[in-house]
Enzyme design. Structure first.
Site, PDB file in Angstrom:
ATOM      1  CB  SER A   1      -0.879  -0.016   1.252  1.00 41.97           C
ATOM      2  OG  SER A   1      -1.397   1.267   1.497  1.00 41.97           O
ATOM      3  CD  GLU A  42      -2.198   5.219   4.953  1.00 42.34           C
ATOM      4  OE1 GLU A  42      -2.666   5.619   3.872  1.00 42.34           O
ATOM      5  OE2 GLU A  42      -2.256   5.871   6.000  1.00 42.34           O
ATOM      6  CE1 TYR A 102      -4.237  -1.693   5.584  1.00 40.91           C
ATOM      7  CE2 TYR A 102      -2.978   0.256   4.970  1.00 40.91           C
ATOM      8  CZ  TYR A 102      -3.690  -0.871   4.612  1.00 40.91           C
ATOM      9  OH  TYR A 102      -3.847  -1.186   3.286  1.00 40.91           O
TER      10      TYR A 102
HETATM   11  P1  NAP Z   1     -11.666  -4.304   1.692  1.00 37.55           P
HETATM   12  O1  NAP Z   1     -12.773  -3.951   0.782  1.00 37.55           O
HETATM   13  O2  NAP Z   1     -11.647  -3.761   3.078  1.00 37.55           O
HETATM   14  O3  NAP Z   1     -11.601  -5.917   1.759  1.00 37.55           O
HETATM   15  C1  NAP Z   1     -10.809  -6.555   2.706  1.00 37.55           C
HETATM   16  C2  NAP Z   1     -11.045  -8.042   2.595  1.00 37.55           C
HETATM   17  O4  NAP Z   1     -10.244  -8.723   3.579  1.00 37.55           O
HETATM   18  C3  NAP Z   1     -12.490  -8.478   2.864  1.00 37.55           C
HETATM   19  O5  NAP Z   1     -12.780  -9.554   2.012  1.00 37.55           O
HETATM   20  C4  NAP Z   1     -12.437  -8.958   4.314  1.00 37.55           C
HETATM   21  O6  NAP Z   1     -13.431  -9.894   4.635  1.00 37.55           O
HETATM   22  C5  NAP Z   1     -11.077  -9.634   4.303  1.00 37.55           C
HETATM   23  N1  NAP Z   1     -10.508  -9.837   5.648  1.00 37.55           N
HETATM   24  C6  NAP Z   1     -10.309  -8.937   6.616  1.00 37.55           C
HETATM   25  N2  NAP Z   1      -9.729  -9.521   7.694  1.00 37.55           N
HETATM   26  C7  NAP Z   1      -9.564 -10.826   7.378  1.00 37.55           C
HETATM   27  C8  NAP Z   1      -9.029 -11.951   8.053  1.00 37.55           C
HETATM   28  N3  NAP Z   1      -8.524 -11.857   9.271  1.00 37.55           N
HETATM   29  N4  NAP Z   1      -9.023 -13.146   7.410  1.00 37.55           N
HETATM   30  C9  NAP Z   1      -9.528 -13.267   6.175  1.00 37.55           C
HETATM   31  N5  NAP Z   1     -10.070 -12.238   5.483  1.00 37.55           N
HETATM   32  C10 NAP Z   1     -10.068 -11.036   6.072  1.00 37.55           C
HETATM   33  O7  NAP Z   1     -10.245  -3.915   1.035  1.00 37.55           O
HETATM   34  P2  NAP Z   1      -9.891  -3.563  -0.487  1.00 37.55           P
HETATM   35  O8  NAP Z   1     -10.096  -2.114  -0.695  1.00 37.55           O
HETATM   36  O9  NAP Z   1     -10.531  -4.553  -1.384  1.00 37.55           O
HETATM   37  O10 NAP Z   1      -8.312  -3.788  -0.477  1.00 37.55           O
HETATM   38  C11 NAP Z   1      -7.746  -5.061  -0.778  1.00 37.55           C
HETATM   39  C12 NAP Z   1      -6.339  -5.121  -0.194  1.00 37.55           C
HETATM   40  O11 NAP Z   1      -5.534  -4.104  -0.775  1.00 37.55           O
HETATM   41  C13 NAP Z   1      -6.244  -4.906   1.303  1.00 37.55           C
HETATM   42  O12 NAP Z   1      -5.208  -5.713   1.796  1.00 37.55           O
HETATM   43  C14 NAP Z   1      -5.872  -3.446   1.448  1.00 37.55           C
HETATM   44  O13 NAP Z   1      -5.180  -3.234   2.658  1.00 37.55           O
HETATM   45  C15 NAP Z   1      -4.981  -3.264   0.241  1.00 37.55           C
HETATM   46  N6  NAP Z   1      -4.943  -1.944  -0.349  1.00 37.55           N
HETATM   47  C16 NAP Z   1      -6.098  -1.303  -0.671  1.00 37.55           C
HETATM   48  C17 NAP Z   1      -6.055  -0.063  -1.287  1.00 37.55           C
HETATM   49  C18 NAP Z   1      -7.308   0.667  -1.662  1.00 37.55           C
HETATM   50  O14 NAP Z   1      -7.219   1.873  -1.902  1.00 37.55           O
HETATM   51  N7  NAP Z   1      -8.442   0.010  -1.768  1.00 37.55           N
HETATM   52  C19 NAP Z   1      -4.804   0.520  -1.591  1.00 37.55           C
HETATM   53  C20 NAP Z   1      -3.646  -0.191  -1.269  1.00 37.55           C
HETATM   54  C21 NAP Z   1      -3.725  -1.416  -0.658  1.00 37.55           C
HETATM   55  P3  NAP Z   1     -14.917  -9.419   5.128  1.00 37.55           P
HETATM   56  O15 NAP Z   1     -15.669  -9.097   3.870  1.00 37.55           O
HETATM   57  O16 NAP Z   1     -15.411 -10.615   5.842  1.00 37.55           O
HETATM   58  O17 NAP Z   1     -14.710  -8.215   5.993  1.00 37.55           O
HETATM   59  N1  GDD Z   2     -12.330   7.306   6.431  1.00 34.95           N
HETATM   60  C1  GDD Z   2     -12.446   8.641   6.579  1.00 34.95           C
HETATM   61  N2  GDD Z   2     -13.594   9.147   7.123  1.00 34.95           N
HETATM   62  N3  GDD Z   2     -11.428   9.421   6.165  1.00 34.95           N
HETATM   63  C2  GDD Z   2     -11.574  10.760   6.285  1.00 34.95           C
HETATM   64  C3  GDD Z   2     -12.729  11.339   6.820  1.00 34.95           C
HETATM   65  C4  GDD Z   2     -13.784  10.497   7.268  1.00 34.95           C
HETATM   66  O1  GDD Z   2     -14.806  10.929   7.762  1.00 34.95           O
HETATM   67  N4  GDD Z   2     -12.574  12.685   6.774  1.00 34.95           N
HETATM   68  C5  GDD Z   2     -11.380  12.937   6.245  1.00 34.95           C
HETATM   69  N5  GDD Z   2     -10.757  11.781   5.943  1.00 34.95           N
HETATM   70  C6  GDD Z   2      -9.391  11.658   5.397  1.00 34.95           C
HETATM   71  C7  GDD Z   2      -8.500  10.707   6.184  1.00 34.95           C
HETATM   72  O2  GDD Z   2      -8.007  11.358   7.356  1.00 34.95           O
HETATM   73  C8  GDD Z   2      -7.425  10.414   5.143  1.00 34.95           C
HETATM   74  O3  GDD Z   2      -6.438  11.405   5.150  1.00 34.95           O
HETATM   75  C9  GDD Z   2      -8.194  10.485   3.814  1.00 34.95           C
HETATM   76  O4  GDD Z   2      -9.454  11.102   4.099  1.00 34.95           O
HETATM   77  C10 GDD Z   2      -8.453   9.116   3.173  1.00 34.95           C
HETATM   78  O5  GDD Z   2      -9.001   8.270   4.151  1.00 34.95           O
HETATM   79  P1  GDD Z   2      -9.610   6.820   3.769  1.00 34.95           P
HETATM   80  O6  GDD Z   2     -10.597   6.971   2.686  1.00 34.95           O
HETATM   81  O7  GDD Z   2     -10.057   6.193   5.042  1.00 34.95           O
HETATM   82  O8  GDD Z   2      -8.374   6.048   3.125  1.00 34.95           O
HETATM   83  P2  GDD Z   2      -6.847   5.935   3.572  1.00 34.95           P
HETATM   84  O9  GDD Z   2      -6.044   6.746   2.600  1.00 34.95           O
HETATM   85  O10 GDD Z   2      -6.658   6.185   4.991  1.00 34.95           O
HETATM   86  O11 GDD Z   2      -6.563   4.384   3.339  1.00 34.95           O
HETATM   87  C11 GDD Z   2      -6.984   3.731   2.123  1.00 34.95           C
HETATM   88  O12 GDD Z   2      -5.969   3.815   1.158  1.00 34.95           O
HETATM   89  C12 GDD Z   2      -4.745   3.125   1.482  1.00 34.95           C
HETATM   90  C13 GDD Z   2      -3.770   3.340   0.301  1.00 34.95           C
HETATM   91  O13 GDD Z   2      -3.104   4.541   0.448  1.00 34.95           O
HETATM   92  C14 GDD Z   2      -7.321   2.285   2.493  1.00 34.95           C
HETATM   93  O14 GDD Z   2      -7.934   1.662   1.385  1.00 34.95           O
HETATM   94  C15 GDD Z   2      -6.072   1.486   2.842  1.00 34.95           C
HETATM   95  O15 GDD Z   2      -6.406   0.105   2.982  1.00 34.95           O
HETATM   96  C16 GDD Z   2      -5.063   1.649   1.675  1.00 34.95           C
HETATM   97  O16 GDD Z   2      -3.883   0.937   1.949  1.00 34.95           O
END
Ligand code: NAP
Ligand code: GDD
Length: 342
Positions: A128, A130, A152
């Site tokens: 990520s 992050e 995280y």
């Molecule tokens: P998401 O929608 O939150 O999905 C997370 C998945 O992980 C869900 O299927 C959840 O199951 C499963 N899970 C959570 N804890 C688990 C456990 N202990 N054992 C087995 N399964 C578990 O996340 P996403 O946005 O699809 O992201 C996919 C991956 O990419 C994650 O690893 C995330 O950290 C990473 N990532 C995401 C982003 C982004 O912007 N979306 C960016 C960079 C990296 P349930 O449905 O049962 O909760």
């Molecule tokens: N969730 C959330 N809720 N975020 C908020 C809010 C709120 O009400 N208001 C402001 N934010 C700001 C957060 O403080 C952060 O700076 C930004 O919006 C994005 O927050 P999220 O959408 O929660 O995503 P994230 O960037 O923290 O994390 C996501 O992206 C990562 C990749 O950079 C997640 O998908 C992570 O799993 C992923 O790794």
């Protein structure tokens, strides 16, 4: 080809399994037992592909190492995509041990299983942006330093490094996809983009009056999830395993996202948005901007969906959803949703 996907019930799990099924893969997915059914995102894929035996689901958990190992030994997939994680950064401050266990024990269990098998199984780790910490306004690539700012991110740095260690020590085809934020109509509702588009849909249909957010000045490099899962697949088909950044090369603030989303339905965001400290984090990642030149030059990967198109796609989908909810609420068949705690 057989793929095993952890996190199949999540946003990326949906897009990746859809794309692999359409390519003719047999998709095996790990699901957690929950008191409510948690397969709603992939239910359409289950009904389309189940009869052909193309999609199969198993109960397990990333921290249940023995069940995970047994599954891998039984399925013997060609590719494993490790997408599962407690993926909410703010929640990781509240549940640090669980979030860290999931991110660390999971990948190392899978990598050990692969190492102990005769078959060459490819491994994808969901790394990520992050991990970079985002303290400075700089463009980040595969060479940039990691400065994790949350439990995280710290867990993801471990997973990233151990994936590299297994690649270099044992010659396992183990890939790290360092993905910047990617969103979609299937995004979890407590991430900021979806929280905004859900509110726009509900406010438009008079189901909600305002929206409380945290830091409006944070900026992110936001792309469309379906483009990014195509990138994951491309990484796994490259001749060599490596670390890859996927990003759009543009960054926008939370405020800009909100402004665009409200504008799309003819509303002014300033009339509806409140801010509260309760949505701020103990440590914030202020700014993320990625450079995906390596993926572009070697994999031929590029994001296809612009920021404007992404916002519109999410708002349109949530307008539709709120409209359907309104019908149920008006008939007393549904209670309006409370405000989430993240
Ligand atoms: P998401 O929608 O939150 O999905 C997370 C998945 O992980 C869900 O299927 C959840 O199951 C499963 N899970 C959570 N804890 C688990 C456990 N202990 N054992 C087995 N399964 C578990 O996340 P996403 O946005 O699809 O992201 C996919 C991956 O990419 C994650 O690893 C995330 O950290 C990473 N990532 C995401 C982003 C982004 O912007 N979306 C960016 C960079 C990296 P349930 O449905 O049962 O909760
Ligand atoms: N969730 C959330 N809720 N975020 C908020 C809010 C709120 O009400 N208001 C402001 N934010 C700001 C957060 O403080 C952060 O700076 C930004 O919006 C994005 O927050 P999220 O959408 O929660 O995503 P994230 O960037 O923290 O994390 C996501 O992206 C990562 C990749 O950079 C997640 O998908 C992570 O799993 C992923 O790794």
């Amino acid at each position: 080809m057989k793929a095993l996907i952890t996190g199949i019930t999540g946003q990326d799990g949906y897009y990746l399994s859809k794309q692999l099924l359409e390519k003719g893969y047999e998709v095996h997915g790990l699901v957690r037992r929950a008191s409510n059914i948690n397969t709603n995102r992939i239910d359409p894929l289950i009904s389309e592909f189940r009869d052909e035996g193309k999609i199969q689901l198993y109960y397990s958990d990333l921290i249940d190492s023995s069940s995970l190992t047994n599954l891998i030994n039984k399925i013997l997939p060609d590719e494993i995509y490790n997408l599962a994680a407690q993926s909410h950064v703010a929640v990781s401050f509240k549940n640090p041990m669980y979030s860290t266990f999931t991110s660390t024990v999971g990948p190392i269990t899978i990598l050990e299983s692969i190492r102990n098998l005769e078959k060459d199984i490819k491994f994808y780790q969901a790394s990520s942006s992050e991990m970079f910490g985002g303290a400075e306004k700089v463009v980040l690539n595969e060479e940039s330093l990691f400065e994790p700012k949350s439990p995280y991110a710290a867990g993801k740095v471990f997973a990233h490094n151990i994936t590299k260690v297994y690649r270099e020590s044992y010659g396992i085809f183990a890939v790290n996809g360092i993905l910047f934020n990617h969103e979609s109509p299937h995004r979890g509702e407590t991430f900021v983009t979806r929280k905004i588009t859900r509110a726009v849909g509900r406010i438009y249909h008079n189901l909600q009056t305002n929206l409380t957010l945290g830091n409006l000045d944070a900026s992110r490099d936001w792309g469309f999830a379906g483009d990014y899962t195509e990138g994951m697949y491309a990484m796994m088909q490259n001749e060599t395993a490596d670390d890859w950044v996927l990003a759009t090369g543009e960054t926008h603030s939370v405020k800009e996202f909100a402004e665009k989303a409200f504008n799309h339905v003819g509303l002014n965001w300033k009339d509806f948005i409140l801010t509260s400290e309760k949505y701020s984090r103990p440590n914030e990642v202020h700014h993320l901007l990625g450079d995906a030149s390596k993926a572009k030059n070697i994999l031929g990967w590029e994001p296809k969906t612009s920021f404007d198109k992404l916002v519109k796609k999410m708002v349109d989908s949530d307008l539709d959803l709120a409209n359907r909810e309104k019908v149920l609420i008006d008939k007393n068949l549904m209670t309006p949703t409370w405000e989430y705690a993240t």
